[in-house]
Design a protein around this motif. Structure first.
Motif, PDB file in Angstrom:
ATOM      1  N   CYS A 339       0.840  -1.202   0.000  1.00  0.00           N
ATOM      2  CA  CYS A 339       0.000   0.000   0.000  1.00  0.00           C
ATOM      3  C   CYS A 339       0.874   1.250   0.000  1.00  0.00           C
ATOM      4  O   CYS A 339       0.620   2.202  -0.746  1.00  0.00           O
ATOM      5  CB  CYS A 339      -0.929  -0.004   1.211  1.00  0.00           C
ATOM      6  N   ASP A 340       1.924   1.238   0.803  1.00  0.00           N
ATOM      7  CA  ASP A 340       2.820   2.387   0.879  1.00  0.00           C
ATOM      8  C   ASP A 340       3.545   2.609  -0.442  1.00  0.00           C
ATOM      9  O   ASP A 340       3.774   3.757  -0.842  1.00  0.00           O
ATOM     10  CB  ASP A 340       3.841   2.171   2.007  1.00  0.00           C
ATOM     11  N   VAL A 341       3.900   1.524  -1.134  1.00  0.00           N
ATOM     12  CA  VAL A 341       4.572   1.663  -2.431  1.00  0.00           C
ATOM     13  C   VAL A 341       3.700   2.454  -3.397  1.00  0.00           C
ATOM     14  O   VAL A 341       4.152   3.415  -4.037  1.00  0.00           O
ATOM     15  CB  VAL A 341       4.912   0.276  -3.021  1.00  0.00           C
ATOM     16  N   LEU A 342       2.424   2.069  -3.509  1.00  0.00           N
ATOM     17  CA  LEU A 342       1.530   2.770  -4.434  1.00  0.00           C
ATOM     18  C   LEU A 342       1.291   4.206  -3.982  1.00  0.00           C
ATOM     19  O   LEU A 342       1.252   5.127  -4.809  1.00  0.00           O
ATOM     20  CB  LEU A 342       0.203   2.026  -4.547  1.00  0.00           C
ATOM     21  N   ASP A 343       1.137   4.420  -2.688  1.00  0.00           N
ATOM     22  CA  ASP A 343       0.937   5.780  -2.179  1.00  0.00           C
ATOM     23  C   ASP A 343       2.101   6.687  -2.572  1.00  0.00           C
ATOM     24  O   ASP A 343       1.910   7.846  -2.951  1.00  0.00           O
ATOM     25  CB  ASP A 343       0.798   5.767  -0.654  1.00  0.00           C
ATOM     26  N   ARG A 344       3.306   6.166  -2.477  1.00  0.00           N
ATOM     27  CA  ARG A 344       4.482   6.984  -2.786  1.00  0.00           C
ATOM     28  C   ARG A 344       4.639   7.235  -4.280  1.00  0.00           C
ATOM     29  O   ARG A 344       5.255   8.221  -4.682  1.00  0.00           O
ATOM     30  CB  ARG A 344       5.734   6.299  -2.221  1.00  0.00           C
ATOM     31  N   LEU A 345       4.068   6.344  -5.100  1.00  0.00           N
ATOM     32  CA  LEU A 345       4.157   6.520  -6.545  1.00  0.00           C
ATOM     33  C   LEU A 345       3.005   7.349  -7.110  1.00  0.00           C
ATOM     34  O   LEU A 345       2.999   7.651  -8.312  1.00  0.00           O
ATOM     35  CB  LEU A 345       4.192   5.155  -7.239  1.00  0.00           C
ATOM     36  N   ALA A 346       2.047   7.724  -6.263  1.00  0.00           N
ATOM     37  CA  ALA A 346       0.913   8.515  -6.735  1.00  0.00           C
ATOM     38  C   ALA A 346       1.391   9.846  -7.311  1.00  0.00           C
ATOM     39  O   ALA A 346       2.317  10.463  -6.787  1.00  0.00           O
ATOM     40  CB  ALA A 346      -0.073   8.758  -5.588  1.00  0.00           C
ATOM     41  N   VAL A 347       0.759  10.268  -8.370  1.00  0.00           N
ATOM     42  CA  VAL A 347       1.124  11.525  -9.036  1.00  0.00           C
ATOM     43  C   VAL A 347       0.191  12.643  -8.611  1.00  0.00           C
ATOM     44  O   VAL A 347       0.610  13.631  -7.999  1.00  0.00           O
ATOM     45  CB  VAL A 347       1.094  11.362 -10.576  1.00  0.00           C
ATOM     46  N   LYS A 348      -1.082  12.510  -8.906  1.00  0.00           N
ATOM     47  CA  LYS A 348      -2.028  13.596  -8.634  1.00  0.00           C
ATOM     48  C   LYS A 348      -2.218  13.803  -7.138  1.00  0.00           C
ATOM     49  O   LYS A 348      -2.276  14.935  -6.667  1.00  0.00           O
ATOM     50  CB  LYS A 348      -3.360  13.302  -9.319  1.00  0.00           C
ATOM     51  N   ARG A 349      -2.324  12.704  -6.391  1.00  0.00           N
ATOM     52  CA  ARG A 349      -2.539  12.832  -4.948  1.00  0.00           C
ATOM     53  C   ARG A 349      -1.339  13.469  -4.262  1.00  0.00           C
ATOM     54  O   ARG A 349      -1.480  14.131  -3.224  1.00  0.00           O
ATOM     55  CB  ARG A 349      -2.847  11.464  -4.342  1.00  0.00           C
ATOM     56  N   ASN A 350      -0.146  13.286  -4.833  1.00  0.00           N
ATOM     57  CA  ASN A 350       1.058  13.907  -4.286  1.00  0.00           C
ATOM     58  C   ASN A 350       1.359  15.260  -4.925  1.00  0.00           C
ATOM     59  O   ASN A 350       2.453  15.807  -4.743  1.00  0.00           O
ATOM     60  CB  ASN A 350       2.255  12.963  -4.470  1.00  0.00           C
ATOM     61  N   GLU A 351       0.369  15.760  -5.701  1.00  0.00           N
ATOM     62  CA  GLU A 351       0.465  17.079  -6.344  1.00  0.00           C
ATOM     63  C   GLU A 351       1.710  17.190  -7.231  1.00  0.00           C
ATOM     64  O   GLU A 351       2.463  18.160  -7.150  1.00  0.00           O
ATOM     65  CB  GLU A 351       0.434  18.183  -5.290  1.00  0.00           C
ATOM     66  N   MET A 352       1.902  16.186  -8.079  1.00  0.00           N
ATOM     67  CA  MET A 352       3.045  16.184  -8.994  1.00  0.00           C
ATOM     68  C   MET A 352       2.592  16.044 -10.442  1.00  0.00           C
ATOM     69  O   MET A 352       3.313  15.481 -11.277  1.00  0.00           O
ATOM     70  CB  MET A 352       4.021  15.059  -8.629  1.00  0.00           C
ATOM     71  N   THR A 353       1.404  16.543 -10.765  1.00  0.00           N
ATOM     72  CA  THR A 353       0.877  16.427 -12.120  1.00  0.00           C
ATOM     73  C   THR A 353       1.813  17.056 -13.142  1.00  0.00           C
ATOM     74  O   THR A 353       1.959  16.547 -14.262  1.00  0.00           O
ATOM     75  CB  THR A 353      -0.515  17.088 -12.214  1.00  0.00           C
ATOM     76  N   ASP A 354       2.450  18.150 -12.788  1.00  0.00           N
ATOM     77  CA  ASP A 354       3.359  18.827 -13.719  1.00  0.00           C
ATOM     78  C   ASP A 354       4.707  18.120 -13.850  1.00  0.00           C
ATOM     79  O   ASP A 354       5.450  18.380 -14.807  1.00  0.00           O
ATOM     80  CB  ASP A 354       3.578  20.278 -13.278  1.00  0.00           C
ATOM     81  N   THR A 355       5.024  17.262 -12.898  1.00  0.00           N
ATOM     82  CA  THR A 355       6.289  16.511 -12.941  1.00  0.00           C
ATOM     83  C   THR A 355       6.012  15.045 -12.607  1.00  0.00           C
ATOM     84  O   THR A 355       6.440  14.546 -11.560  1.00  0.00           O
ATOM     85  CB  THR A 355       7.304  17.088 -11.937  1.00  0.00           C
ATOM     86  N   PRO A 356       5.290  14.323 -13.469  1.00  0.00           N
ATOM     87  CA  PRO A 356       4.874  12.955 -13.151  1.00  0.00           C
ATOM     88  C   PRO A 356       6.025  11.974 -12.980  1.00  0.00           C
ATOM     89  O   PRO A 356       5.832  10.877 -12.446  1.00  0.00           O
ATOM     90  CB  PRO A 356       3.995  12.572 -14.347  1.00  0.00           C
ATOM     91  N   GLU A 357       7.219  12.374 -13.427  1.00  0.00           N
ATOM     92  CA  GLU A 357       8.372  11.489 -13.247  1.00  0.00           C
ATOM     93  C   GLU A 357       8.924  11.538 -11.829  1.00  0.00           C
ATOM     94  O   GLU A 357       9.671  10.651 -11.407  1.00  0.00           O
ATOM     95  CB  GLU A 357       9.477  11.865 -14.244  1.00  0.00           C
ATOM     96  N   ARG A 358       8.578  12.572 -11.062  1.00  0.00           N
ATOM     97  CA  ARG A 358       9.175  12.777  -9.739  1.00  0.00           C
ATOM     98  C   ARG A 358       8.898  11.646  -8.752  1.00  0.00           C
ATOM     99  O   ARG A 358       9.806  11.227  -8.009  1.00  0.00           O
ATOM    100  CB  ARG A 358       8.674  14.091  -9.127  1.00  0.00           C
ATOM    101  N   PRO A 359       7.634  11.117  -8.672  1.00  0.00           N
ATOM    102  CA  PRO A 359       7.403  10.069  -7.677  1.00  0.00           C
ATOM    103  C   PRO A 359       8.338   8.878  -7.806  1.00  0.00           C
ATOM    104  O   PRO A 359       8.856   8.381  -6.802  1.00  0.00           O
ATOM    105  CB  PRO A 359       5.942   9.675  -7.933  1.00  0.00           C
TER     106      PRO A 359
END
Length: 476
Positions: A339-359
């Motif tokens: 569960c934590d793996v997917l949470d950390r890879l989230a893009v929109k929920r982690n507010e990284m839509t402009d940098t989707p490679e960051r997660p």
């Protein structure tokens, strides 16, 4: 000695793009290879003929391209596409209801990967081949060859092929756990992967409808249970406790057991969030093709923010139950926090839509692996929906075309998570650095040659969102 056995659902079986097909690149198979086991001999896996069950979106699009070319025009959408789709579906139905896919397999033993897509926690000890046959007969009805109908009771057909491939009479009452018992009896067992629970909530986002199991006094019948798509916490506790107790009775005292947590099903790209965004959740969640400019709260099927919050909270409850129960089982039971793996890879929920490679970059940076092979891909993969331009990937990559299940490289990340914990507790030859990433990348067909018609599907769905939403409502 059996080095590795896996029990689970679609995530463990290796389901991709709408079908179970590439069982040889499930994450347990990737783990087995990294431990120098040969697949499918040292680590036995079931085989599914044709393009798999129930419908392989990727293979369907590749075949349609041979008939339609690289683009689908308006006339083809209206006339040819429905006909071709019907032909593909009819071929799958024929294969699995009347053809070789309906016949007993040549292999008559037990598989080391016993996972079955669609299984909930309780299904691991309640669904047997006898039950599968009854479910198939009941759903098939009196119409043998359905128009635009996939193979009836596809999940149960899959389970039948996994639990009793040769249809041996003496094994007709064997569940996943009974198969596990036979493996232990014949071979012994060093390591067991146990990952169930996702399907106790997944139906909420597939159907964009919340059917909460509010009462604890419910039947154990698998089909009756599917009236609900969000399992009651107390029922989940009973189911998981019963699963663990039964496994404890079966496995040797020194078997190492690795339990995956339940991922938040609201993160994969099967749903798209519609603003406003409060920093964690969107106001609405629609289909994979939903956008702000094509979504209507009145016409588009959706889940609301408060429903998504309830689903996530229930999954958090599932995971607390899993951790609490595992903690009482002894030092050879271990949590793998998928569960934590997917949470950390989230893009929109982690507010990284402009940098989707960051997660993914941050994920491997935290592991001190800044030169991971996935980070050398261009663009760096993300969990966003696969996006193509001129037949080349421009976004996504970690999820397959059904937007629910990982791609082959996505399963590689899951394998790393399990291997990390396996290494920590001293399992011989278990080490995430032993994974052959060049081989995994080479076998990821969505990376190597994504189906060009996927662009047409996404574009048509976005441009005709209300119509496509109606079509999905018929399916779910």
């Amino acid at each position: 000695m059996a080095k590795l056995v896996a029990i689970g659902d679609s995530l463990t079986q290796g389901f991709q793009s709408g079908a179970i097909y590439r069982t040889d690149w499930s994450f347990p198979a990737i783990i087995a290879r990294s431990m120098d086991l040969k697949v499918p001999t040292d680590f036995r896996i079931p085989h599914f003929p044709g393009s798999g069950l129930p419908i392989n979106i990727e293979e369907a699009l590749r075949w349609m391209r041979t008939q339609l070319g690289n683009n689908i025009d308006l006339a083809e959408w209206i006339v040819r596409f429905p006909v071709l789709l019907g032909q593909f579906i009819d071929g799958v139905e024929d294969l699995y209801e009347r053809g070789p896919g309906s016949h007993p397999a040549a292999f008559g033993g037990t598989y080391h990967n016993l996972a079955v897509w669609g299984f909930r926690v309780a299904d691991s000890f309640t669904i047997t081949p006898n039950y599968c046959q009854k479910a198939i007969q009941s759903e098939e009805g009196w119409i043998e060859d359905d128009f635009l109908g996939l193979p009836s009771a596809s999940m149960y057909r899959t389970a039948l092929r996994v639990l009793n491939p040769k249809l041996r009479q003496e094994r007709m009452n064997w569940s996943q756990l009974d198969n596990l018992r036979q493996i232990v009896k014949e071979e012994g067992l060093e390591n067991l992967i146990l990952w169930l629970g996702a399907n106790d909530s997944l139906g909420t986002v597939l159907g964009l409808e919340l059917k909460d199991m509010e009462n604890t006094d419910v039947t154990t019948d698998p089909i009756e249970r599917r009236k609900w798509n969000l399992t009651n916490l107390e029922v989940f506790r009973r189911d998981f406790m019963q699963l663990v107790e039964k496994v404890q009775e079966i496995i040797p005292d020194d078997t190492q057991v690795f339990i995956g947590t339940v991922p938040h099903v609201t993160i994969p790209p099967v749903t798209q969030g519609i603003p406003p965004f409060d920093g964690k959740y969107f106001q609405y969640y629609g289909r994979f093709f939903a956008k702000k400019d094509n979504f209507s709260p009145l016409l588009s099927k959706h889940l609301k923010r408060e429903q998504i919050e309830k689903i996530d909270a229930r999954i958090d409850g599932f995971n607390k139950i899993i951790r609490d129960i595992v903690q009482t089982q002894g030092s050879n039971w271990h949590i793998v926090d998928t569960c934590d793996v997917l949470d950390r890879l989230a893009v929109k929920r982690n507010e990284m839509t402009d940098t989707p490679e960051r997660p993914l970059i941050d994920y491997y940076a935290a592991k001190r692996f800044n030169d991971h092979p996935l980070l050398r891909l261009s663009p760096i993969p993300s969990i966003l929906r696969l996006g193509l331009r001129d037949g080349k990937r421009v976004s996504g990559g970690l999820f397959s075309l059904d937007c629910v299940h990982p791609s082959t490289i996505g399963y590689g990340i899951v394998a790393e998570a399990f291997l990390t914990v396996m290494k920590e507790v001293g399992v011989p030859a278990a080490d995430p650095v032993r994974i052959n990433w060049s081989e995994i990348i080479a076998h990821d067909s969505l990376l190597q040659a994504p189906p060009i018609l996927w662009q047409n599907i996404v574009s048509a769905a976005e441009n005709n969102a209300i119509l496509w939403d109606v079509l999905f409502n018929v399916l779910y």
